[in-house]
Design a protein around this motif. Structure first.
Motif, PDB file in Angstrom:
ATOM      1  N   PRO A   1       1.543  21.787  -6.237  1.00  0.00           N
ATOM      2  CA  PRO A   1       0.655  21.325  -5.159  1.00  0.00           C
ATOM      3  C   PRO A   1      -0.807  21.335  -5.573  1.00  0.00           C
ATOM      4  CG  PRO A   1       1.262  23.602  -4.772  1.00  0.00           C
ATOM      5  CD  PRO A   1       1.987  23.175  -6.034  1.00  0.00           C
ATOM      6  N   TYR A   2      -1.584  20.449  -5.008  1.00  0.00           N
ATOM      7  CA  TYR A   2      -3.013  20.365  -5.273  1.00  0.00           C
ATOM      8  C   TYR A   2      -3.716  20.108  -3.941  1.00  0.00           C
ATOM      9  CZ  TYR A   2      -1.330  15.540  -5.378  1.00  0.00           C
ATOM     10  OH  TYR A   2      -0.683  14.367  -5.087  1.00  0.00           O
ATOM     11  N   PRO A   3      -5.002  20.366  -3.860  1.00  0.00           N
ATOM     12  CA  PRO A   3      -5.708  20.175  -2.579  1.00  0.00           C
ATOM     13  C   PRO A   3      -5.532  18.756  -2.043  1.00  0.00           C
ATOM     14  CG  PRO A   3      -7.092  21.377  -4.133  1.00  0.00           C
ATOM     15  CD  PRO A   3      -5.887  20.912  -4.908  1.00  0.00           C
ATOM     16  N   GLY A   4      -5.074  18.669  -0.805  1.00  0.00           N
ATOM     17  CA  GLY A   4      -4.902  17.355  -0.187  1.00  0.00           C
ATOM     18  C   GLY A   4      -3.639  16.623  -0.598  1.00  0.00           C
ATOM     19  N   SER A   5      -2.719  17.306  -1.273  1.00  0.00           N
ATOM     20  CA  SER A   5      -1.493  16.621  -1.702  1.00  0.00           C
ATOM     21  C   SER A   5      -0.690  16.117  -0.510  1.00  0.00           C
ATOM     22  CB  SER A   5      -0.636  17.550  -2.570  1.00  0.00           C
ATOM     23  OG  SER A   5      -0.272  18.729  -1.858  1.00  0.00           O
ATOM     24  N   TRP A   6      -0.782  16.837   0.619  1.00  0.00           N
ATOM     25  CA  TRP A   6      -0.032  16.412   1.791  1.00  0.00           C
ATOM     26  C   TRP A   6      -0.548  15.082   2.336  1.00  0.00           C
ATOM     27  CZ3 TRP A   6      -2.447  15.603   6.441  1.00  0.00           C
ATOM     28  CH2 TRP A   6      -3.724  16.168   6.597  1.00  0.00           C
ATOM     29  N   VAL A   7      -1.849  14.810   2.131  1.00  0.00           N
ATOM     30  CA  VAL A   7      -2.408  13.536   2.591  1.00  0.00           C
ATOM     31  C   VAL A   7      -1.800  12.385   1.794  1.00  0.00           C
ATOM     32  CG1 VAL A   7      -4.509  12.165   2.849  1.00  0.00           C
ATOM     33  CG2 VAL A   7      -4.554  14.630   3.286  1.00  0.00           C
ATOM     34  N   VAL A   8      -1.753  12.549   0.472  1.00  0.00           N
ATOM     35  CA  VAL A   8      -1.169  11.518  -0.381  1.00  0.00           C
ATOM     36  C   VAL A   8       0.307  11.331  -0.044  1.00  0.00           C
ATOM     37  CG1 VAL A   8      -0.778  10.769  -2.761  1.00  0.00           C
ATOM     38  CG2 VAL A   8      -2.801  12.139  -2.201  1.00  0.00           C
ATOM     39  N   LYS A   9       0.989  12.441   0.219  1.00  0.00           N
ATOM     40  CA  LYS A   9       2.426  12.385   0.476  1.00  0.00           C
ATOM     41  C   LYS A   9       2.760  11.637   1.752  1.00  0.00           C
ATOM     42  CE  LYS A   9       6.536  15.330   0.500  1.00  0.00           C
ATOM     43  NZ  LYS A   9       7.040  16.723   0.490  1.00  0.00           N
ATOM     44  N   VAL A  10       1.933  11.788   2.780  1.00  0.00           N
ATOM     45  CA  VAL A  10       2.248  11.183   4.078  1.00  0.00           C
ATOM     46  C   VAL A  10       1.812   9.719   4.163  1.00  0.00           C
ATOM     47  CG1 VAL A  10       0.122  11.685   5.356  1.00  0.00           C
ATOM     48  CG2 VAL A  10       2.336  11.763   6.538  1.00  0.00           C
ATOM     49  N   LEU A  11       0.985   9.266   3.246  1.00  0.00           N
ATOM     50  CA  LEU A  11       0.458   7.906   3.325  1.00  0.00           C
ATOM     51  C   LEU A  11       1.545   6.824   3.355  1.00  0.00           C
ATOM     52  CD1 LEU A  11      -2.767   7.953   1.097  1.00  0.00           C
ATOM     53  CD2 LEU A  11      -2.599   7.704   3.580  1.00  0.00           C
ATOM     54  N   PRO A  12       2.598   6.915   2.518  1.00  0.00           N
ATOM     55  CA  PRO A  12       3.623   5.864   2.588  1.00  0.00           C
ATOM     56  C   PRO A  12       4.230   5.719   3.978  1.00  0.00           C
ATOM     57  CG  PRO A  12       3.889   7.113   0.567  1.00  0.00           C
ATOM     58  CD  PRO A  12       2.857   7.832   1.380  1.00  0.00           C
TER      59      PRO A  12
ATOM     60  N   ALA B   1       0.833  -1.208   0.000  1.00  0.00           N
ATOM     61  CA  ALA B   1       0.000   0.000   0.000  1.00  0.00           C
ATOM     62  C   ALA B   1       0.864   1.254   0.000  1.00  0.00           C
ATOM     63  CB  ALA B   1      -0.922  -0.012   1.227  1.00  0.00           C
ATOM     64  N   ALA B   2       1.977   1.216   0.744  1.00  0.00           N
ATOM     65  CA  ALA B   2       2.899   2.356   0.763  1.00  0.00           C
ATOM     66  C   ALA B   2       3.489   2.595  -0.616  1.00  0.00           C
ATOM     67  CB  ALA B   2       4.015   2.107   1.781  1.00  0.00           C
ATOM     68  N   ALA B   3       3.847   1.519  -1.312  1.00  0.00           N
ATOM     69  CA  ALA B   3       4.419   1.649  -2.658  1.00  0.00           C
ATOM     70  C   ALA B   3       3.395   2.237  -3.628  1.00  0.00           C
ATOM     71  CB  ALA B   3       4.905   0.287  -3.146  1.00  0.00           C
ATOM     72  N   VAL B   4       2.153   1.805  -3.524  1.00  0.00           N
ATOM     73  CA  VAL B   4       1.094   2.330  -4.409  1.00  0.00           C
ATOM     74  C   VAL B   4       0.877   3.816  -4.141  1.00  0.00           C
ATOM     75  CG1 VAL B   4      -1.369   2.236  -4.942  1.00  0.00           C
ATOM     76  CG2 VAL B   4      -0.070   0.111  -4.699  1.00  0.00           C
TER      77      VAL B   4
END
Length: 217
Positions: free
Chosen positions: A21-32, A5-8
């Motif tokens: 940057p786009y709205p919520g990009s920080w959420v995607v970035k921190v997921l891994p 999941a981290a790799a995806v």
């Protein structure tokens, strides 16, 4: 499951860099970092728990740098500094252990490279960065060397720490020495790839204490 999941999530963030940057990009970035920390926290060994906490600290740094890289740069660097300290604690060296000749050469190369980059940066920085950046460089270098001298032999952890060091070196060059357009396309995969390798290396390694006992026997 969690490393996959981290790799995806990492691939998704990398694929969307053109719109960053786009709205919520920080959420995607921190997921891994979150997914890898969950995988490691399920392992009750000290080394896995420390790396899991380190990943969460690095994830906080990812958020700071994504929300406002310029205004929150020091906060982000501080979060990564804490993460490196946790990694250093995890990669503790077995008393009396000595690295091989090859590993000694690699360690010397890491220290020399960090010293050269750090020396260049000191000439370019001022204010709080003049003090904060060298301290961070020392922590990053110590983390990498600690992985190379860790008390269990694990090539994935060493490769991951080395990629992490390379990624931060590219950040330093791009931010302070010579900005270039492709920097983020290099920084992200080497950083997150390094984190994934470290996590996989820890999850696939024998318990360091058990390894010590086996060697002693």
């Amino acid at each position: 499951m969690w490393p996959a999941a981290a790799a995806v999530a990492a691939i998704v963030f990398w694929a969307l860099l053109g719109w960053h940057p786009y709205p919520g990009s920080w959420v995607v970035k921190v997921l891994p970092a979150v997914f890898l920390s969950l995988a490691l926290w399920s392992d009750t060994r000290r080394v896995a728990r420390l790396v899991a906490l380190g990943l969460l600290a690095h994830g906080a740094g990812d958020i700071f740098l994504d929300v406002d890289r310029d205004r929150l740069f020091i906060a982000g660097m501080a979060a990564f500094f804490v993460g490196h300290l946790l990694y250093i604690a995890a990669f503790r060296t077995r008393p009396g252990s000595e690295p091989s000749v090859t590993r000694t050469i690699q360690i010397a190369a890491v220290i020399l490279t960090a010293g050269v980059i750090g020396g260049i940066l000191v000439r370019l920085l001022d204010g709080i960065l003049l003090y904060a950046v060298p301290v961070y460089v020392v922590a990053l270098t110590t983390m990498t060397v600690s992985a190379m001298r860790a008390q269990w032999p694990n090539a994935l952890v060493v490769a991951g720490a080395s990629l992490f060091l390379f990624s931060d070196a590219v950040i330093a060059v791009n931010k302070f020495i010579y900005p270039f357009d492709l920097a983020m396309w290099i920084i992200w995969p080497t950083y997150v790839g390094g984190q994934i390798l470290i996590a996989l290396g820890i999850l696939g390694s024998a318990d360091p204490d058990t390894y010590d006992q086996a060697r002693a026997a």
